[in-house]
Design a protein around this motif. Structure first.
Motif, PDB file in Angstrom:
ATOM      1  N   ASP A   1       0.854  -1.176   0.000  1.00  0.00           N
ATOM      2  CA  ASP A   1       0.000   0.000   0.000  1.00  0.00           C
ATOM      3  C   ASP A   1       0.901   1.240   0.000  1.00  0.00           C
ATOM      4  OD1 ASP A   1      -2.693   1.224   0.397  1.00  0.00           O
ATOM      5  OD2 ASP A   1      -1.704   1.984   2.218  1.00  0.00           O
ATOM      6  N   PRO A   2       0.592   2.237  -0.832  1.00  0.00           N
ATOM      7  CA  PRO A   2       1.460   3.429  -0.900  1.00  0.00           C
ATOM      8  C   PRO A   2       1.726   4.084   0.452  1.00  0.00           C
ATOM      9  CG  PRO A   2      -0.090   3.454  -2.721  1.00  0.00           C
ATOM     10  CD  PRO A   2      -0.476   2.295  -1.845  1.00  0.00           C
ATOM     11  N   SER A   3       0.722   4.202   1.289  1.00  0.00           N
ATOM     12  CA  SER A   3       0.969   4.857   2.585  1.00  0.00           C
ATOM     13  C   SER A   3       1.888   3.991   3.462  1.00  0.00           C
ATOM     14  CB  SER A   3      -0.353   5.137   3.309  1.00  0.00           C
ATOM     15  OG  SER A   3      -1.024   3.931   3.591  1.00  0.00           O
ATOM     16  N   PHE A   4       1.722   2.670   3.387  1.00  0.00           N
ATOM     17  CA  PHE A   4       2.600   1.781   4.146  1.00  0.00           C
ATOM     18  C   PHE A   4       4.034   1.881   3.621  1.00  0.00           C
ATOM     19  CE2 PHE A   4       4.579  -2.395   4.872  1.00  0.00           C
ATOM     20  CZ  PHE A   4       4.495  -2.459   6.257  1.00  0.00           C
ATOM     21  N   LEU A   5       4.191   1.901   2.288  1.00  0.00           N
ATOM     22  CA  LEU A   5       5.531   2.013   1.700  1.00  0.00           C
ATOM     23  C   LEU A   5       6.177   3.355   2.048  1.00  0.00           C
ATOM     24  CD1 LEU A   5       4.903   0.419  -1.799  1.00  0.00           C
ATOM     25  CD2 LEU A   5       6.171  -0.569   0.105  1.00  0.00           C
TER      26      LEU A   5
ATOM     27  N   LEU B   1       9.636   3.866   3.999  1.00  0.00           N
ATOM     28  CA  LEU B   1      10.734   4.696   3.464  1.00  0.00           C
ATOM     29  C   LEU B   1      11.206   5.694   4.530  1.00  0.00           C
ATOM     30  CD1 LEU B   1      12.554   5.644   1.139  1.00  0.00           C
ATOM     31  CD2 LEU B   1      10.699   7.170   0.445  1.00  0.00           C
ATOM     32  N   ARG B   2      10.262   6.311   5.237  1.00  0.00           N
ATOM     33  CA  ARG B   2      10.659   7.273   6.276  1.00  0.00           C
ATOM     34  C   ARG B   2      11.421   6.582   7.404  1.00  0.00           C
ATOM     35  NH1 ARG B   2       5.032  10.065   7.135  1.00  0.00           N
ATOM     36  NH2 ARG B   2       4.961   8.143   8.296  1.00  0.00           N
ATOM     37  N   HIS B   3      10.929   5.393   7.805  1.00  0.00           N
ATOM     38  CA  HIS B   3      11.625   4.660   8.869  1.00  0.00           C
ATOM     39  C   HIS B   3      13.004   4.192   8.403  1.00  0.00           C
ATOM     40  CE1 HIS B   3       8.383   4.182  11.934  1.00  0.00           C
ATOM     41  NE2 HIS B   3       7.637   4.506  10.895  1.00  0.00           N
TER      42      HIS B   3
ATOM     43  N   ILE C   1      15.956  11.810  -0.972  1.00  0.00           N
ATOM     44  CA  ILE C   1      15.487  12.325  -2.271  1.00  0.00           C
ATOM     45  C   ILE C   1      14.147  11.690  -2.640  1.00  0.00           C
ATOM     46  CG2 ILE C   1      15.976  12.304  -4.757  1.00  0.00           C
ATOM     47  CD1 ILE C   1      18.978  12.653  -3.984  1.00  0.00           C
ATOM     48  N   TRP C   2      14.030  10.353  -2.463  1.00  0.00           N
ATOM     49  CA  TRP C   2      12.764   9.679  -2.767  1.00  0.00           C
ATOM     50  C   TRP C   2      11.644  10.198  -1.856  1.00  0.00           C
ATOM     51  CZ3 TRP C   2      11.096   7.410  -6.856  1.00  0.00           C
ATOM     52  CH2 TRP C   2      11.988   6.792  -7.719  1.00  0.00           C
ATOM     53  N   GLY C   3      11.969  10.434  -0.592  1.00  0.00           N
ATOM     54  CA  GLY C   3      10.973  10.963   0.339  1.00  0.00           C
ATOM     55  C   GLY C   3      10.506  12.353  -0.068  1.00  0.00           C
TER      56      GLY C   3
ATOM     57  N   LYS D   1       5.435  13.543  -6.726  1.00  0.00           N
ATOM     58  CA  LYS D   1       6.074  13.123  -7.976  1.00  0.00           C
ATOM     59  C   LYS D   1       6.243  11.611  -8.051  1.00  0.00           C
ATOM     60  CE  LYS D   1       8.461  17.470  -8.653  1.00  0.00           C
ATOM     61  NZ  LYS D   1       9.729  18.134  -8.782  1.00  0.00           N
ATOM     62  N   VAL D   2       5.747  10.880  -7.056  1.00  0.00           N
ATOM     63  CA  VAL D   2       5.814   9.427  -7.080  1.00  0.00           C
ATOM     64  C   VAL D   2       4.397   8.906  -7.248  1.00  0.00           C
ATOM     65  CG1 VAL D   2       6.380   7.349  -5.756  1.00  0.00           C
ATOM     66  CG2 VAL D   2       7.852   9.356  -5.603  1.00  0.00           C
ATOM     67  N   THR D   3       4.211   8.099  -8.271  1.00  0.00           N
ATOM     68  CA  THR D   3       2.874   7.513  -8.497  1.00  0.00           C
ATOM     69  C   THR D   3       3.010   5.996  -8.512  1.00  0.00           C
ATOM     70  OG1 THR D   3       3.156   7.634 -10.898  1.00  0.00           O
ATOM     71  CG2 THR D   3       2.008   9.467  -9.840  1.00  0.00           C
ATOM     72  N   TRP D   4       1.959   5.347  -8.070  1.00  0.00           N
ATOM     73  CA  TRP D   4       1.941   3.889  -7.996  1.00  0.00           C
ATOM     74  C   TRP D   4       0.903   3.364  -8.959  1.00  0.00           C
ATOM     75  CZ3 TRP D   4       5.626   1.476  -5.373  1.00  0.00           C
ATOM     76  CH2 TRP D   4       6.330   2.220  -4.411  1.00  0.00           C
TER      77      TRP D   4
END
Length: 174
Positions: free
Chosen positions: A104-108, A112-114, A159-161, A168-171
């Motif tokens: 799930d995008p929010s889980f990913l 990423l933040r962790h 950078i990804w975060g 700018k990141v789409t799933w």
């Protein structure tokens, strides 16, 4: 003048009173006379026909009995299979939900933040260890290489975060 008895039973109108008394007194005589009456004969004939029809239905039912038991058994087996598949489907749906939740995008994004925080902590721990007990001269190159690689991973994650936060990141779901 005709009596109600004679009107209802014209077949017995020719019997005398004594014959009628004998008829009531002797059960065998009564039965023999009773079975000669056309209405009784018609009723007995109808009863015999109903009995024959009932016997035919019973024979037909008995002929179908094994097939019905087989169908009942197959139906029960199919029902039990459907119940099992239904419960198995629920289990698989739960597992699928858990698996999909990991993507799930929010889980990913949370992962990423962790991971970014953990990578920063790892590089800071390396730097603190270097300051606390500096390595030998020949191990400095190894430390620099490891520290540089750790910080590189950290900055890629940052950078990804930032791209994610900027939208700018789409799933894709496919």
């Amino acid at each position: 003048m005709t009596t109600p008895f004679q009107a209802n039973f014209p077949e017995l109108a020719h019997l005398t009173r004594e014959d009628l008394e004998d008829l009531l007194a002797d059960p065998a005589y009564f039965q023999s006379i009773l079975h000669t009456l056309p209405r009784v004969q018609a009723m007995l004939q109808a009863l015999a026909e109903l009995g024959s029809a009932n016997m035919a239905i019973a024979k037909n039912n008995l002929a179908l009995q094994d097939e019905l038991y087989q169908l009942r058994s197959e139906t029960k087996a199919a029902y039990d299979e459907a119940r099992y598949l239904e419960s198995h489907f629920k289990e698989l749906s739960k597992e699928q939900k858990e698996v999909y939740q990991r993507y799930d995008p929010s889980f990913l994004h949370t992962r990423l933040r962790h991971a970014t925080t953990a990578q920063d902590d790892k590089s800071e721990a390396l730097a603190a260890l270097f300051i606390k007990s500096p390595p030998e001269a020949n191990d400095i190159d190894a430390f620099i290489k490891e520290f540089k690689e750790t910080r590189k991973v950290y900055h890629k994650r940052v950078i990804w975060g930032e791209k994610w936060a900027a939208g700018k990141v789409t799933w894709r779901d496919n």
